[in-house]
Design an enzyme around this catalytic site. Structure first.
Site, PDB file in Angstrom:
ATOM      1  N   ARG A 209       0.722  -1.346   0.051  1.00  0.00           N
ATOM      2  CA  ARG A 209      -0.034  -0.112   0.120  1.00  0.00           C
ATOM      3  C   ARG A 209       0.899   1.413   0.091  1.00  0.00           C
ATOM      4  O   ARG A 209       2.187   1.490   0.709  1.00  0.00           O
ATOM      5  CB  ARG A 209      -0.719   0.008   1.285  1.00  0.00           C
ATOM      6  CG  ARG A 209      -1.894  -1.019   1.272  1.00  0.00           C
ATOM      7  CD  ARG A 209      -2.361  -1.071   2.641  1.00  0.00           C
ATOM      8  NE  ARG A 209      -1.443  -1.670   3.679  1.00  0.00           N
ATOM      9  CZ  ARG A 209      -1.413  -1.820   4.762  1.00  0.00           C
ATOM     10  NH1 ARG A 209      -2.772  -1.448   5.400  1.00  0.00           N
ATOM     11  NH2 ARG A 209      -0.653  -2.166   5.507  1.00  0.00           N
TER      12      ARG A 209
ATOM     13  N   LYS B  48      -3.491 -11.420  -7.483  1.00  0.00           N
ATOM     14  CA  LYS B  48      -3.466 -10.132  -7.414  1.00  0.00           C
ATOM     15  C   LYS B  48      -4.876  -9.321  -7.759  1.00  0.00           C
ATOM     16  O   LYS B  48      -5.148  -8.596  -7.219  1.00  0.00           O
ATOM     17  CB  LYS B  48      -2.348  -9.592  -8.307  1.00  0.00           C
ATOM     18  CG  LYS B  48      -1.957  -7.994  -8.532  1.00  0.00           C
ATOM     19  CD  LYS B  48      -1.753  -7.513  -7.162  1.00  0.00           C
ATOM     20  CE  LYS B  48      -1.885  -5.911  -7.231  1.00  0.00           C
ATOM     21  NZ  LYS B  48      -0.831  -5.272  -6.186  1.00  0.00           N
TER      22      LYS B  48
ATOM     23  N   LEU C 167     -13.286  -1.477   5.912  1.00  0.00           N
ATOM     24  CA  LEU C 167     -14.968  -1.262   6.384  1.00  0.00           C
ATOM     25  C   LEU C 167     -15.038   0.191   6.631  1.00  0.00           C
ATOM     26  O   LEU C 167     -15.913   0.421   7.336  1.00  0.00           O
ATOM     27  CB  LEU C 167     -15.641  -2.381   7.318  1.00  0.00           C
ATOM     28  CG  LEU C 167     -15.513  -3.686   6.921  1.00  0.00           C
ATOM     29  CD1 LEU C 167     -16.226  -4.509   8.158  1.00  0.00           C
ATOM     30  CD2 LEU C 167     -16.664  -3.928   5.950  1.00  0.00           C
TER      31      LEU C 167
ATOM     32  N   CYS D 259      -4.307   1.638  -8.137  1.00  0.00           N
ATOM     33  CA  CYS D 259      -4.299   0.240  -8.264  1.00  0.00           C
ATOM     34  C   CYS D 259      -5.952  -0.283  -8.392  1.00  0.00           C
ATOM     35  O   CYS D 259      -6.462  -0.846  -9.225  1.00  0.00           O
ATOM     36  CB  CYS D 259      -3.774  -0.474  -7.000  1.00  0.00           C
ATOM     37  SG  CYS D 259      -2.066  -0.618  -7.234  1.00  0.00           S
TER      38      CYS D 259
ATOM     39  N   LYS E 173      -5.257   9.559  -0.751  1.00  0.00           N
ATOM     40  CA  LYS E 173      -5.120   9.076   0.534  1.00  0.00           C
ATOM     41  C   LYS E 173      -4.134   9.581   1.250  1.00  0.00           C
ATOM     42  O   LYS E 173      -3.305   9.915   0.524  1.00  0.00           O
ATOM     43  CB  LYS E 173      -5.318   7.588   0.875  1.00  0.00           C
ATOM     44  CG  LYS E 173      -3.972   6.858   0.313  1.00  0.00           C
ATOM     45  CD  LYS E 173      -3.930   5.294   0.797  1.00  0.00           C
ATOM     46  CE  LYS E 173      -2.394   4.779   0.909  1.00  0.00           C
ATOM     47  NZ  LYS E 173      -2.416   3.416   0.902  1.00  0.00           N
TER      48      LYS E 173
ATOM     49  N   ARG F 130      -3.774   9.975  -8.486  1.00  0.00           N
ATOM     50  CA  ARG F 130      -4.352   8.979  -9.733  1.00  0.00           C
ATOM     51  C   ARG F 130      -5.702   8.777  -8.791  1.00  0.00           C
ATOM     52  O   ARG F 130      -5.764   8.095  -7.974  1.00  0.00           O
ATOM     53  CB  ARG F 130      -3.331   7.966  -9.837  1.00  0.00           C
ATOM     54  CG  ARG F 130      -2.579   8.112 -10.792  1.00  0.00           C
ATOM     55  CD  ARG F 130      -1.482   7.148 -11.193  1.00  0.00           C
ATOM     56  NE  ARG F 130      -0.590   6.846  -9.941  1.00  0.00           N
ATOM     57  CZ  ARG F 130       0.359   5.763 -10.103  1.00  0.00           C
ATOM     58  NH1 ARG F 130       0.626   4.930 -10.992  1.00  0.00           N
ATOM     59  NH2 ARG F 130       1.192   5.709  -9.098  1.00  0.00           N
TER      60      ARG F 130
HETATM   61  C1  UDX Z   1      -4.033  -0.962  -2.563  1.00  0.00           C
HETATM   62  C2  UDX Z   1      -4.003  -2.181  -1.914  1.00  0.00           C
HETATM   63  O1  UDX Z   1      -4.366  -2.336  -0.527  1.00  0.00           O
HETATM   64  C3  UDX Z   1      -2.666  -2.921  -2.001  1.00  0.00           C
HETATM   65  O2  UDX Z   1      -2.464  -4.174  -1.411  1.00  0.00           O
HETATM   66  C4  UDX Z   1      -2.268  -2.867  -3.642  1.00  0.00           C
HETATM   67  O3  UDX Z   1      -0.855  -3.467  -3.612  1.00  0.00           O
HETATM   68  C5  UDX Z   1      -2.263  -1.532  -4.119  1.00  0.00           C
HETATM   69  O4  UDX Z   1      -3.857  -1.049  -4.108  1.00  0.00           O
HETATM   70  P1  UDX Z   1      -3.195   1.572  -1.890  1.00  0.00           P
HETATM   71  O5  UDX Z   1      -3.758   1.973  -3.365  1.00  0.00           O
HETATM   72  O6  UDX Z   1      -1.810   2.130  -1.634  1.00  0.00           O
HETATM   73  O7  UDX Z   1      -3.197   0.074  -2.005  1.00  0.00           O
HETATM   74  O8  UDX Z   1      -4.369   2.062  -0.764  1.00  0.00           O
HETATM   75  P2  UDX Z   1      -5.391   1.400   0.169  1.00  0.00           P
HETATM   76  O9  UDX Z   1      -4.875   1.824   1.615  1.00  0.00           O
HETATM   77  O10 UDX Z   1      -5.673  -0.002   0.073  1.00  0.00           O
HETATM   78  O11 UDX Z   1      -6.551   2.346  -0.214  1.00  0.00           O
HETATM   79  C6  UDX Z   1      -7.236   2.278  -1.518  1.00  0.00           C
HETATM   80  C7  UDX Z   1      -8.384   3.409  -1.331  1.00  0.00           C
HETATM   81  O12 UDX Z   1      -9.512   2.693  -0.723  1.00  0.00           O
HETATM   82  C8  UDX Z   1      -8.111   4.882  -0.766  1.00  0.00           C
HETATM   83  O13 UDX Z   1      -8.620   5.665  -1.545  1.00  0.00           O
HETATM   84  C9  UDX Z   1      -8.536   4.473   0.588  1.00  0.00           C
HETATM   85  O14 UDX Z   1      -8.965   5.637   0.804  1.00  0.00           O
HETATM   86  C10 UDX Z   1      -9.951   3.755   0.350  1.00  0.00           C
HETATM   87  N1  UDX Z   1     -10.353   3.126   1.283  1.00  0.00           N
HETATM   88  C11 UDX Z   1      -9.611   2.119   1.956  1.00  0.00           C
HETATM   89  C12 UDX Z   1     -11.568   3.289   1.659  1.00  0.00           C
HETATM   90  O15 UDX Z   1     -12.512   3.998   1.334  1.00  0.00           O
HETATM   91  N2  UDX Z   1     -12.120   2.505   2.917  1.00  0.00           N
HETATM   92  C13 UDX Z   1     -11.231   1.582   3.712  1.00  0.00           C
HETATM   93  O16 UDX Z   1     -11.943   0.718   4.604  1.00  0.00           O
HETATM   94  C14 UDX Z   1     -10.039   1.311   3.111  1.00  0.00           C
END
Ligand code: UDX
Length: 436
Positions: free
Chosen positions: A138, A188, A234, A244, A304, A311
């Site tokens: 992440r 993946k 959640l 991603c 985030k 992106r």
């Molecule tokens: C994600 C995957 O978690 C990771 O395993 C993969 O390799 C790449 O994609 P990342 O994109 O860095 O990682 O962010 P992540 O922390 O997973 O959050 C993704 C998005 O989901 C963010 O916009 C975050 O705000 C959102 N999110 C996450 C929620 O809205 N609610 C949640 O409970 C968790």
């Protein structure tokens, strides 16, 4: 990231990129991306890291070659494999005596490995092996995720190649899933699609909570305590973004479609995510009426916290929608500046949260950066013209915001609730059990 972490594990790593500026910056000791801890790691292990523009130099220096190039979505939703193809073409120049192991870290559609392996064979590179080794890092916590993985997935055509890659991960005490290349590729996509589904699911539950007077924080906590469901991912909000989830969900849907299967569930996941960002507009209108001429502050721009990545950031859609509604949009982000929001014309980027919310009719917390969540909200209240707060990440305390005089709108949250329920919610937010 991968290079820095393998260097930290004691390996000598050669990094090759086609971007001369990036290689020059790396040689100057600069981290190419904003990722907490990466600059320090690169500096600490600089003696084991070599940067080059030359593929022959890389192939002389290393036998195990990780491919970690971008696979952005194309207009059709398929993954764009042109960078992968270009790299593999260059790798093919290595000559028939080569026994390199090509390890795919980039997320590629199922079947890509098989195609690359047969292309290598048809070019006479019979001793070059191909291994799929997807990454699950992440952004923002990538180093920790690398160094303390939940699992390592290795897909191979010959176990000897998989063994060599597996040996690199030996320092980690985690399950290693050894499988075929297509299964590794699918793990993946399926993992990311499932997590995205979880988010869209909880967002829909939050939307229903708003209709029926339930509170999503407590509902998510009550669900998450069931180990079959699990409490992570959640968190209701204004949807997922990043490099991603949006691309991988679209690519999996497309991959299924290309092979004749209609992946209905993923269509809903994508649509829910699109609509979720736009619900902020409805919430703002509920309090402000038409947004034409209203001044709206966006707090946080990146997809985030802990990253400079824009992106598929919700801020881009939100800003564009607000401008289309005739609102004046000001924004602040702790890490990215005006260039980040350039794709949306008409947003003024301010140097501080205070300047952003001054005289605003409403503020939207778009990204839950700690420094934004922990602003001195009571002190800021008089700066705003109207104190409407839309908390797009359910990161602020509704009670404290109400006490400070704000009109608070979260996502599926009850603003005023009995004390014991509020305590439960606080516990849910902190991830701890409330006192009984
Ligand atoms: C994600 C995957 O978690 C990771 O395993 C993969 O390799 C790449 O994609 P990342 O994109 O860095 O990682 O962010 P992540 O922390 O997973 O959050 C993704 C998005 O989901 C963010 O916009 C975050 O705000 C959102 N999110 C996450 C929620 O809205 N609610 C949640 O409970 C968790």
């Amino acid at each position: 990231m991968t290079a820095a972490c393998f260097a930290a594990l004691g390996h000598h790593v050669t990094v090759r990129d086609i971007d001369a500026e990036r290689i020059a910056a790396l040689n100057d000791g600069q981290s190419p991306i904003y990722e907490p801890g990466l600059a320090e790691l690169l500096e600490k292990h600089a003696d084991r890291l070599t940067y080059t523009l030359s593929m022959p130099r890389l192939l002389t220096a290393a036998r195990i070659v990780f491919v970690a190039v971008g696979t952005p979505p194309t207009y059709s939703g398929d993954a764009d494999l042109s960078s992968v193809v270009a790299v593999v073409d260059e790798l093919s120049a290595v000559g028939p005596a080569s026994d390199h192991v090509i390890v795919m870290k980039s997320t590629v559609p199922v079947g890509t490995g098989q195609r690359i392996a047969s292309a290598l064979r048809s070019r006479g590179l019979t001793n070059v092996s191909y291994v799929s080794n997807p990454e699950f890092l992440r952004e923002g916590t990538a180093i920790g995720d690398f160094m303390d993985p939940d699992r390592v997935v290795i897909g191979d055509f010959e176990s000897s190649a998989g063994d060599q890659v597996g040996a690199l991960y030996r320092p980690f005490d985690c399950p290693v899933v050894r499988t075929t290349v297509p299964s590794a590729e699918m793990i993946k996509y399926a993992s990311n699609a499932f997590l995205a589904t979880k988010i869209s699911f909880v967002n829909e539950i939050a939307n229903v909570c708003e209709e029926v007077g339930a509170d999503i924080d407590v509902v998510a906590r009550g669900m998450g305590l069931d180990p079959r469901i699990g409490s992570s991912f959640l968190r209701a909000g204004i949807g997922y973004g990043g490099s991603c989830f949006p691309k991988d969900v679209a690519a999996l849907k497309q991959l299924a479609g290309n092979s004749g299967y209609h992946f209905q569930l993923l269509n809903a996941v994508i649509e829910v995510n699109e609509l979720q960002k736009r619900r902020v507009i409805t919430k703002l209108k509920k309090h402000l009426g038409p947004l034409d001429g209203k001044s709206i502050a966006l707090l946080g721009l990146t997809f985030k916290p802990g990253t400079s990545d824009m992106r598929e950031a919700a801020s881009l859609v939100l800003a564009a929608r607000l401008i289309a509604e005739g609102a004046q949009v000001r924004a602040y982000d702790p890490v990215v500046g005006p260039r980040a929001i350039e794709p949306v014309r008409g947003v003024s980027v301010c140097p501080s949260p205070e300047a952003t919310i001054e005289d605003a009719d409403a503020a939207v917390l778009v990204t839950e950066w700690p420094e934004l969540v922990h602003l001195d909200w009571p002190r800021l209240r008089p700066l705003m013209r109207q104190a409407v707060i839309v908390d797009g990440r359910n990161a602020l305390s509704p009670q404290l915001m109400a006490q400070a005089g704000y009109v608070y709108e979260g996502i599926g949250r009850i603003a005023e609730m009995p004390a014991d329920a509020a305590e439960n919610r606080a516990a849910a937010a902190a991830g701890v059990e409330p006192a009984t």
